[in-house]
Design a protein around this motif. Structure first.
Motif, mmCIF file in Angstrom:
data_model
loop_
_atom_site.group_PDB
_atom_site.id
_atom_site.type_symbol
_atom_site.label_atom_id
_atom_site.label_comp_id
_atom_site.label_asym_id
_atom_site.label_seq_id
_atom_site.Cartn_x
_atom_site.Cartn_y
_atom_site.Cartn_z
ATOM 1 N N ARG A 10 0.885 -1.117 0.168
ATOM 2 C CA ARG A 10 -0.164 -0.033 0.165
ATOM 3 C C ARG A 10 0.773 1.253 -0.025
ATOM 4 N N PHE A 11 1.974 1.247 0.827
ATOM 5 C CA PHE A 11 3.050 2.522 0.671
ATOM 6 C C PHE A 11 3.438 2.632 -0.587
ATOM 7 N N VAL A 12 3.874 1.651 -1.300
ATOM 8 C CA VAL A 12 4.396 1.413 -2.753
ATOM 9 C C VAL A 12 3.382 2.145 -3.554
ATOM 10 N N ALA A 13 2.128 1.767 -3.460
ATOM 11 C CA ALA A 13 1.041 2.089 -4.630
ATOM 12 C C ALA A 13 0.505 3.626 -4.079
ATOM 13 N N VAL A 14 0.655 4.060 -3.042
ATOM 14 C CA VAL A 14 0.150 5.401 -2.677
ATOM 15 C C VAL A 14 1.231 6.394 -2.752
ATOM 16 N N CYS A 15 2.349 6.339 -2.388
ATOM 17 C CA CYS A 15 3.548 7.200 -2.219
ATOM 18 C C CYS A 15 4.382 6.837 -3.481
ATOM 19 N N HIS A 16 4.418 5.763 -4.360
ATOM 20 C CA HIS A 16 5.140 5.726 -5.639
ATOM 21 C C HIS A 16 4.208 5.049 -6.495
ATOM 22 N N PRO A 17 3.188 5.752 -6.906
ATOM 23 C CA PRO A 17 2.415 5.119 -7.757
ATOM 24 C C PRO A 17 2.877 5.061 -9.252
ATOM 25 N N VAL A 65 2.360 5.950 8.189
ATOM 26 C CA VAL A 65 2.775 7.503 8.658
ATOM 27 C C VAL A 65 3.048 7.912 7.208
ATOM 28 N N CYS A 66 3.925 7.456 6.270
ATOM 29 C CA CYS A 66 4.199 7.886 5.164
ATOM 30 C C CYS A 66 3.269 8.087 4.319
ATOM 31 N N ILE A 67 2.322 7.062 4.207
ATOM 32 C CA ILE A 67 0.965 6.912 3.376
ATOM 33 C C ILE A 67 -0.017 8.268 3.839
ATOM 34 N N THR A 68 -0.170 8.631 5.183
ATOM 35 C CA THR A 68 -0.725 9.537 5.710
ATOM 36 C C THR A 68 -0.316 10.874 4.944
ATOM 37 N N SER A 69 1.014 10.894 5.325
ATOM 38 C CA SER A 69 1.904 12.216 4.547
ATOM 39 C C SER A 69 1.508 12.540 3.179
ATOM 40 N N ARG A 96 -1.228 15.584 1.168
ATOM 41 C CA ARG A 96 -0.653 16.657 0.163
ATOM 42 C C ARG A 96 -1.541 16.254 -1.070
ATOM 43 N N VAL A 97 -2.473 15.632 -1.259
ATOM 44 C CA VAL A 97 -3.416 15.514 -2.218
ATOM 45 C C VAL A 97 -4.527 16.569 -2.105
#
Length: 315
Positions: free
Chosen positions: A124-131, A221-225, A229-230
């Motif tokens: 989920r982190f990769v999908a949201v932060c590095h799509p 934490v990274c996903i929320t951050s 920003r969206v």
């Protein structure tokens, strides 16, 4: 000396005292746990079938989910069938090797749940932060390696604890106030020095459990951050909704695990331990397929196709 050895080797089986000693409650619990077990197996099998038969779901997220469903079926199967069989046979016994075998597989699958939840958080982190880099980062080879690595570490971890417990001596008392062979309960029954076992549980055991949990926290934490920003509210909701099911399962699993194994024994009764153990060994594996399918349109569509084909084939 001979008498001591005889006493130490006198335990050839353990008695699982179960959840209740009252006949009326036992009947109710038998029906309840049989229903929950059937729901767990059926629900998770449907998830696996839906993912395997729908090519749109052949993605890393659903690959990990199908593995989680398989582990949840195995997880429940290590405890509930034995408890139901003992009720039918009017017995409380489990053999010495059977107890250690149950403990080995139970905690292997518990570790696998733990690792898979961490792997899914990373996905989920990769999908949201590095799509834009998702397909190049989450390759089939990496996904397979993460799952295989999880199996290897889980087996090595519980093998260590099983071997450490196998070296202990068990004297006259063989009554386990639980419905499965729990590590903590076995240590209490031993008439040997359990200091090394306790040290390993509090160091290596805690490390194995805490490390994936910390990875999940860092991922979110990274996903929320990233989500904050969206610019659009719709975009934020879409990003969070892909993580909602996973967060619910994580809360259920870790909440009950920490309640049992990471709080002082004096702060809760044995009944509370058993209730929490029921939550993470029985209730959570049963709820997982419902939690994931109810919040996921693609998975609901695939499930409807599987159920539709099953109905058509039986007519």
């Amino acid at each position: 000396m001979t008498m001591n050895k005889a006493n130490e080797s006198s335990v050839s089986e353990f008695l699982l005292l179960g959840l209740s000693r009252q006949p009326q409650q036992q009947q109710f619990l038998f029906v309840l746990f049989l229903s929950m077990y059937l729901a767990t197996v059926l629900g998770n099998l449907l998830i696996i079938l839906a993912i395997s038969t729908d090519s749109r779901l052949h993605t890393p997220m659903y690959f990990f989910l199908s593995n989680l469903s398989f582990v949840d079926i195995c997880f429940s199967s290590t405890t509930i069938p034995k408890m139901l069989a003992n009720h039918i046979l009017g017995s409380q016994s489990i053999s010495f090797p059977g107890c250690f075998t149950q403990m080995y597989f139970l905690f292997t699958f518990a570790d696998m749940d733990n690792f898979l939840l961490a792997v899914m958080a990373y996905d989920r982190f990769v999908a949201v932060c590095h799509p834009l880099h998702y397909t190049t980062k989450m390759t089939p080879q990496l996904c397979a390696m993460m799952v295989i690595g999880s199996w290897v570490v889980a087996n090595l971890n519980i093998l260590l604890h099983t071997l450490l417990i196998a070296r202990l001596s068990f004297c006259a008392n063989n009554r386990i106030p639980h419905f499965f062979c729990d590590v903590a309960a076995l240590l209490k029954l031993s008439c040997s020095d359990t200091y090394l076992n306790e040290v390993m549980i509090l160091t290596e055991g805690v490390l194995i459990m805490i490390t994936p949990f910390v990875c999940i926290l860092v991922s979110y934490v990274c996903i929320t951050s990233a989500v904050l920003r969206v610019p659009s509210a719709k975009g934020k909701w879409k990003a969070f909704s892909t993580c909602g099911s996973h967060l619910t399962v994580v809360s259920l699993f870790y909440g009950t695990i920490f309640a049992v194994y990471f709080t002082p024994a004096s702060s809760h009764a044995a009944e509370d331990d058993i209730a929490a153990a029921v939550m993470y060994t029985v209730v959570t594996p049963m709820l997982n397929p419902f939690i994931y399918s109810l919040r996921n349109k693609d998975l609901k569509g695939a499930l409807r196709k599987v159920i539709g084909r099953t109905r058509f084939s039986t007519q």
